[in-house]
Scaffold this motif. Structure first.
Motif, mmCIF file in Angstrom:
data_model
loop_
_atom_site.group_PDB
_atom_site.id
_atom_site.type_symbol
_atom_site.label_atom_id
_atom_site.label_comp_id
_atom_site.label_asym_id
_atom_site.label_seq_id
_atom_site.Cartn_x
_atom_site.Cartn_y
_atom_site.Cartn_z
ATOM 1 N N VAL A 265 0.878 -1.174 0.000
ATOM 2 C CA VAL A 265 0.000 0.000 0.000
ATOM 3 C C VAL A 265 0.916 1.225 0.000
ATOM 4 C CG1 VAL A 265 -1.767 1.274 1.272
ATOM 5 C CG2 VAL A 265 -1.798 -1.218 1.283
ATOM 6 N N GLN A 266 0.919 1.944 -1.095
ATOM 7 C CA GLN A 266 1.863 3.059 -1.233
ATOM 8 C C GLN A 266 1.349 4.351 -0.612
ATOM 9 O OE1 GLN A 266 5.066 3.412 -2.721
ATOM 10 N NE2 GLN A 266 5.116 1.195 -2.526
ATOM 11 N N SER A 267 0.020 4.460 -0.490
ATOM 12 C CA SER A 267 -0.469 5.725 0.064
ATOM 13 C C SER A 267 -1.824 5.550 0.717
ATOM 14 C CB SER A 267 -0.588 6.777 -1.041
ATOM 15 O OG SER A 267 -1.557 6.390 -1.983
ATOM 16 N N THR A 268 -2.141 6.463 1.599
ATOM 17 C CA THR A 268 -3.485 6.492 2.167
ATOM 18 C C THR A 268 -3.906 7.949 2.280
ATOM 19 O OG1 THR A 268 -4.906 5.670 3.918
ATOM 20 C CG2 THR A 268 -2.752 6.446 4.615
ATOM 21 N N ARG A 269 -5.160 8.172 2.659
ATOM 22 C CA ARG A 269 -5.643 9.556 2.660
ATOM 23 C C ARG A 269 -6.351 9.942 3.950
ATOM 24 N NH1 ARG A 269 -7.859 10.225 -3.544
ATOM 25 N NH2 ARG A 269 -5.786 9.903 -4.425
ATOM 26 N N ARG A 270 -6.339 11.208 4.229
ATOM 27 C CA ARG A 270 -7.160 11.796 5.285
ATOM 28 C C ARG A 270 -7.704 13.103 4.734
ATOM 29 N NH1 ARG A 270 -6.239 7.393 6.929
ATOM 30 N NH2 ARG A 270 -5.328 6.785 8.918
ATOM 31 N N TYR A 271 -8.704 13.697 5.401
ATOM 32 C CA TYR A 271 -9.027 15.081 5.033
ATOM 33 C C TYR A 271 -8.959 15.934 6.284
ATOM 34 C CZ TYR A 271 -13.880 14.685 6.675
ATOM 35 O OH TYR A 271 -14.999 14.516 7.446
ATOM 36 N N SER A 272 -8.643 17.199 6.066
ATOM 37 C CA SER A 272 -8.431 18.079 7.207
ATOM 38 C C SER A 272 -9.769 18.623 7.697
ATOM 39 C CB SER A 272 -7.516 19.238 6.804
ATOM 40 O OG SER A 272 -7.309 20.049 7.941
ATOM 41 N N LYS A 273 -9.956 18.568 9.019
ATOM 42 C CA LYS A 273 -11.198 19.114 9.579
ATOM 43 C C LYS A 273 -11.013 20.563 9.993
ATOM 44 C CE LYS A 273 -13.571 16.154 12.300
ATOM 45 N NZ LYS A 273 -13.709 15.111 13.321
#
Ligand code: HEM
Length: 380
Positions: A265-273
């Motif tokens: 798994v090369q990348s994952t994501r989040r979003y800023s709150k």
């Protein structure tokens, strides 16, 4: 240097970006490359959310919510905490260990078939087969359903990072609903998930179906790639393969180094709150953060000579399984399957040749690193 497509090796790009633009904005997407920064974001789930359904249009979210709750991978606390402890109590390291003899039996059989053939494809003959068979047996999917099950699993893997494949999710949810038996005392994972209880709370049908689907999405292709990537790395380092045959106790180190060096798994994501600042770059609420685990795992500030494959290295704090509250629940299973596959492979195969995969053989995914085929010839 532009973002590489899935056909290109990303590692040179990562190295360049770590040096020149470790936090790099492109529209509302922020690409992040350094170990320390990624680690900080993954540890701060209060400000950096995984709950992407909150960003989807209402219609799409309602359609998805009809049959499944978001998987724990895509939930924030408090629901994440509750669900993770419930599923965790049905999917314990102990319950995984109990599967070891069966995993070995399967691995031995698959490796035996490779040795019998003159030419084989490591992916279709071994690394693809092992995880899907193991998880199907764990979930209690009968052999007669295995074809349809594989088809769903492949479809879900391709949809990763490209938005949910609703039709497949619906079909799978319907399939698992029928398997739920609240009075069961069976020992497969669906039975255990149907009966686990914590502080008077049980898993709902939707949650069980959602979790079964997640196991397939999160667990199959990743482990397939881990096994393939390990064999490819060993081919590049015949001296390590020889060591491994003489001293099988180094195999867990080979597995860890493959996780770091060719992270499935090369990348994952989040979003800023929140509106904030990361590495000098202004971040706005709802900006998406793309976190390159595969780059963190080669960060020169953490790993000495990180661009080479060295199972003997001391620093082993890679981030291939993520970090923080979403740390991979299946890590013990993935490690066990890869270790056993390599143990059985190295016992039976004295040496081997590989046809170097071409860029077209790469998995068509922006997130996964692996190959669709890897042709192998056993040296006799
Ligand atoms: C989470 C990688 C195998 C189940 C994760 C995450 C990563 C990851 C990076 C965290 C994602 C994030 O924080 O956004 C891998 C790799 C694997 C592997 C590299 C194989 C080499 C498995 C297996 C299973 C599994 C075999 C189960 C059968 C899960 C689950 C989560 C997860 C349930 C979500 C945990 C949570 O959100 O609390 N995995 N995984 N994974 N993985 Fe794995």
């Amino acid at each position: 240097m532009g973002i590489p497509t899935y056909k290109q090796e990303p590692f040179e790009w990562y190295r360049e970006m770590r040096k020149s633009s470790p936090v790099y904005r492109e529209g509302n997407m922020i690409h992040i490359f350094k170990y320390k920064t990624i680690s900080r974001i993954l540890s701060d789930h209060q400000n950096f959310s995984s709950q992407f359904r909150d960003l989807l249009g209402e219609e799409m979210a309602a359609m998805l919510n009809e049959k499944t709750t978001p998987s724990i991978l895509l939930l924030d606390p408090p629901l994440h905490t509750t669900l993770r402890s419930l599923v965790g109590s049905a999917f314990t390291p102990r319950s995984i260990e109990l599967f070891e003899p069966r995993i070995r039996e399967l691995a031995r059989m698959l490796v035996h078939a490779i040795v019998e053939k003159e030419n084989s494809d490591v992916v279709s003959d071994l690394s693809y087969q092992l995880p899907i068979r193991v998880i199907s047996e764990m979930l209690g999917v009968p052999e007669s359903d295995s074809e349809i099950f594989r088809d769903w699993s492949d479809k879900l893997a391709t949809s990763l990072g490209r938005g949910p494949d609703i039709e497949t999710q619906y079909d799978m949810a319907d399939y698992f609903y029928k398997k739920i038996d609240r009075n069961s005392n069976g020992n497969n994972l669906i039975s255990r998930l149907s009966t686990v209880e914590m502080d008077g709370r049980k898993l709902s049908d939707k949650e069980i179906a959602g979790f079964a689907i997640l196991l397939l999405v999160a667990g199959n292709e990743t482990t397939t790639n881990l096994i393939t990537n390990a064999i490819l790395s060993l081919y590049d380092h015949p001296e390590i393969y020889d060591d491994m045959r003489k001293t099988p106790s180094i195999i867990p180190g080979v597995v860890e180094e493959t996780l770091r060096y060719r992270s499935p798994v090369q990348s994952t994501r989040r979003y800023s709150k929140i509106d904030t600042e990361i590495g000098g770059e202004e971040i706005l609420k709802n900006d998406i953060l793309a976190l390159y685990l595969g780059s963190a795992n080669r960060d020169e500030e953490v790993f000495e000579d990180g661009e080479s494959f060295n199972p003997y290295r001391k620093e082993k704090r890679h981030m291939a399984f993520g970090q923080g509250i979403h740390f991979c629940l299946g890590a013990p299973l993935a490690r066990l399957e890869a270790r056993i596959a390599l143990e059985e492979f190295s016992k039976a195969v004295p040496g081997f040749e590989i046809e170097k995969p071409s860029p077209d053989d790469r998995i068509d995914s922006d997130i996964m690193y692996g190959f669709r085929k890897l042709n192998l010839k056993v040296n006799r």
